[in-house]
Design a protein around this motif. Sequence first.
Motif, PDB file in Angstrom:
ATOM      1  N   ASP A   3      26.601 -21.179  24.597  1.00  0.00           N
ATOM      2  CA  ASP A   3      25.720 -21.177  25.765  1.00  0.00           C
ATOM      3  C   ASP A   3      24.299 -21.378  25.250  1.00  0.00           C
ATOM      4  N   TRP A   4      23.912 -22.649  25.082  1.00  0.00           N
ATOM      5  CA  TRP A   4      22.624 -22.958  24.469  1.00  0.00           C
ATOM      6  C   TRP A   4      21.454 -22.460  25.312  1.00  0.00           C
ATOM      7  N   GLN A   5      21.594 -22.542  26.626  1.00  0.00           N
ATOM      8  CA  GLN A   5      20.474 -22.126  27.470  1.00  0.00           C
ATOM      9  C   GLN A   5      20.193 -20.638  27.318  1.00  0.00           C
ATOM     10  N   GLN A   6      21.248 -19.822  27.306  1.00  0.00           N
ATOM     11  CA  GLN A   6      21.045 -18.380  27.152  1.00  0.00           C
ATOM     12  C   GLN A   6      20.486 -18.040  25.775  1.00  0.00           C
ATOM     13  N   LEU A   7      21.044 -18.677  24.741  1.00  0.00           N
ATOM     14  CA  LEU A   7      20.527 -18.445  23.395  1.00  0.00           C
ATOM     15  C   LEU A   7      19.042 -18.812  23.318  1.00  0.00           C
ATOM     16  N   TYR A   8      18.695 -19.937  23.933  1.00  0.00           N
ATOM     17  CA  TYR A   8      17.309 -20.397  23.872  1.00  0.00           C
ATOM     18  C   TYR A   8      16.379 -19.482  24.655  1.00  0.00           C
ATOM     19  N   GLU A   9      16.804 -19.041  25.824  1.00  0.00           N
ATOM     20  CA  GLU A   9      15.967 -18.131  26.613  1.00  0.00           C
ATOM     21  C   GLU A   9      15.700 -16.843  25.848  1.00  0.00           C
ATOM     22  N   ASN A  10      16.717 -16.321  25.180  1.00  0.00           N
ATOM     23  CA  ASN A  10      16.527 -15.118  24.359  1.00  0.00           C
ATOM     24  C   ASN A  10      15.579 -15.390  23.198  1.00  0.00           C
ATOM     25  N   HIS A  11      15.709 -16.587  22.618  1.00  0.00           N
ATOM     26  CA  HIS A  11      14.824 -16.982  21.520  1.00  0.00           C
ATOM     27  C   HIS A  11      13.370 -17.025  21.987  1.00  0.00           C
ATOM     28  N   ILE A  12      13.128 -17.655  23.116  1.00  0.00           N
ATOM     29  CA  ILE A  12      11.768 -17.754  23.648  1.00  0.00           C
ATOM     30  C   ILE A  12      11.204 -16.368  23.945  1.00  0.00           C
ATOM     31  N   GLU A  13      12.034 -15.484  24.429  1.00  0.00           N
ATOM     32  CA  GLU A  13      11.576 -14.113  24.697  1.00  0.00           C
ATOM     33  C   GLU A  13      11.127 -13.432  23.405  1.00  0.00           C
ATOM     34  N   GLN A  14      11.898 -13.603  22.320  1.00  0.00           N
ATOM     35  CA  GLN A  14      11.533 -12.989  21.046  1.00  0.00           C
ATOM     36  C   GLN A  14      10.283 -13.633  20.450  1.00  0.00           C
ATOM     37  N   VAL A  15      10.200 -14.961  20.518  1.00  0.00           N
ATOM     38  CA  VAL A  15       9.014 -15.644  20.001  1.00  0.00           C
ATOM     39  C   VAL A  15       7.778 -15.228  20.795  1.00  0.00           C
ATOM     40  N   SER A  16       7.933 -15.080  22.099  1.00  0.00           N
ATOM     41  CA  SER A  16       6.813 -14.635  22.935  1.00  0.00           C
ATOM     42  C   SER A  16       6.327 -13.259  22.498  1.00  0.00           C
ATOM     43  N   GLN A  17       7.259 -12.378  22.177  1.00  0.00           N
ATOM     44  CA  GLN A  17       6.874 -11.037  21.725  1.00  0.00           C
ATOM     45  C   GLN A  17       6.120 -11.103  20.403  1.00  0.00           C
ATOM     46  N   PHE A  18       6.576 -11.960  19.494  1.00  0.00           N
ATOM     47  CA  PHE A  18       5.860 -12.133  18.228  1.00  0.00           C
ATOM     48  C   PHE A  18       4.428 -12.610  18.483  1.00  0.00           C
ATOM     49  N   PHE A  19       4.281 -13.570  19.378  1.00  0.00           N
ATOM     50  CA  PHE A  19       2.959 -14.115  19.651  1.00  0.00           C
ATOM     51  C   PHE A  19       2.052 -13.080  20.315  1.00  0.00           C
ATOM     52  N   GLU A  20       2.612 -12.297  21.221  1.00  0.00           N
ATOM     53  CA  GLU A  20       1.790 -11.267  21.878  1.00  0.00           C
ATOM     54  C   GLU A  20       1.220 -10.292  20.852  1.00  0.00           C
ATOM     55  N   LYS A  21       2.060  -9.840  19.914  1.00  0.00           N
ATOM     56  CA  LYS A  21       1.590  -8.896  18.895  1.00  0.00           C
ATOM     57  C   LYS A  21       0.582  -9.561  17.962  1.00  0.00           C
ATOM     58  N   ALA A  22       0.845 -10.819  17.595  1.00  0.00           N
ATOM     59  CA  ALA A  22      -0.073 -11.524  16.710  1.00  0.00           C
ATOM     60  C   ALA A  22      -1.414 -11.777  17.389  1.00  0.00           C
ATOM     61  N   MET A  23      -1.379 -12.079  18.676  1.00  0.00           N
ATOM     62  CA  MET A  23      -2.610 -12.329  19.426  1.00  0.00           C
ATOM     63  C   MET A  23      -3.457 -11.072  19.538  1.00  0.00           C
ATOM     64  N   ALA A  24      -2.792  -9.933  19.682  1.00  0.00           N
ATOM     65  CA  ALA A  24      -3.539  -8.673  19.759  1.00  0.00           C
ATOM     66  C   ALA A  24      -4.305  -8.420  18.464  1.00  0.00           C
TER      67      ALA A  24
END
Length: 441
Positions: A3-24
């Motif tokens: 299920d590529w779409q689900q895997l990708y959505e989860n990936h984007i969620e994790q990458v977003s979290q990394f970026f939020e912490k890095a931006m802070a």
Amino acid sequence: MTDWQQLYENHIEQVSQFFEKAMALSLVDGVIIFSGAPKRAFLDDTYYPFKANPFFKWWVPLLTQPHSAVVFQPGEKPQLIYFMPQDFWHVTPEAPTGYWVDSFNITVIDAVEVIKSVLPNNLEKFAFIGEETQLADKWGIGQTNPEKLVNYLSYHRAYKTAYEQQCLAQANQIAAKGHQAAITAFQQQQPELDIHLAFLSACGHQESHAPYNNIVALNEHGAILHYDHYQSTRPAQYLSLLVDAGACFSGYIADITRTTSAVQSGKFNQLIKQLDQAQQWIIQQIKTGLDYAALHDQMHQQIAVILTELEIVNTTADSCYEQQLTRTFFPHGLGHLIGIQTHDVGGWQQDEQGTQLNPHPDYPFLRLQRPIAENMAFTIEPGIYFIDLLLGQLSPVQQKMINWSVVNELKPYGGVRIEDTVIVKQQGVNNITRQAFAAIE
């Protein structure tokens, strides 16, 4: 079925979290990740093959999309600025489609000059990530590649999401087909160039889309670690083939090496078998918390055993290791991080702040010096080579420990390297390269 779409959505969620912490850490409200721009050859009207910014590829599986960008602001859906020029000189990019498009608000543009107009209004509190730093100044972006932000992201890129792991596995399946085709071409006694082309054809890759320059080395060329000359004529005899070549899937990379003997007997064939066994043994030693440099050192001890058992050296395995003879035959590192780059970033980085280790005092070419952790992806690629330059640098004491008759017998074969990619799990590893070969056999 994946299920590529689900895997990708989860990936984007994790990458977003990394970026939020890095931006802070960098005190920015948003980030613009620019894909890059084509580079023109000096005094010419042709361009070098385009390579997308790896941080852009972390977000979106677009490898050949220049003048595009991802705009990320916490709490908002990421924006993809997608460059789709109207052009009769080149192929126009297709409209974005696939499992990944629902994760973005997509803005299609047809001219580079339009990019600024579709960016957020006030960019003083934004950061720009990319090589074209002059654009950050032109657009009024507050920070360019801020160190704290980039260090944090680079550190965490070592740990692969489930989506990334699946992409790496797919890339290995593509590359395994290429290696099969290369071995067949070798058995048909084709020249290096034709073997190289057979590999690309089996992978369905243009040369410019390969993740790195393929190494296709017949006979003594296997002793040149980064050999990519591809002779178009056949050698007088066929002794050995060393192929270090990879493939891409959605921006993620396979990096595989295999060595093949022309005959299924003899000392060189035995060398391949024993190095393969040692490589599989060292992979079994991988566990979370172990320092990768310690694993590399264990590999040197295994190579000392091989050199002794095959009578390449006239001493014990312990003495071979202690006298540093293994460094002459195995001069490079055991492996490296891998992901959206062949040599993924962060191999010497010890923490989120960017603390870097110096080159290893004993093994300066080792690209990975950090503790092994779950979901890390890296290569394991030991080698044994017969390199005149290094053999000539041995001390008089060391030279007496070399069985020169055996070395001279093996020199025409060049050397052996065997490389797999592994993904660390809580217990043991997944060897996605061996799994890829097993799937197509």
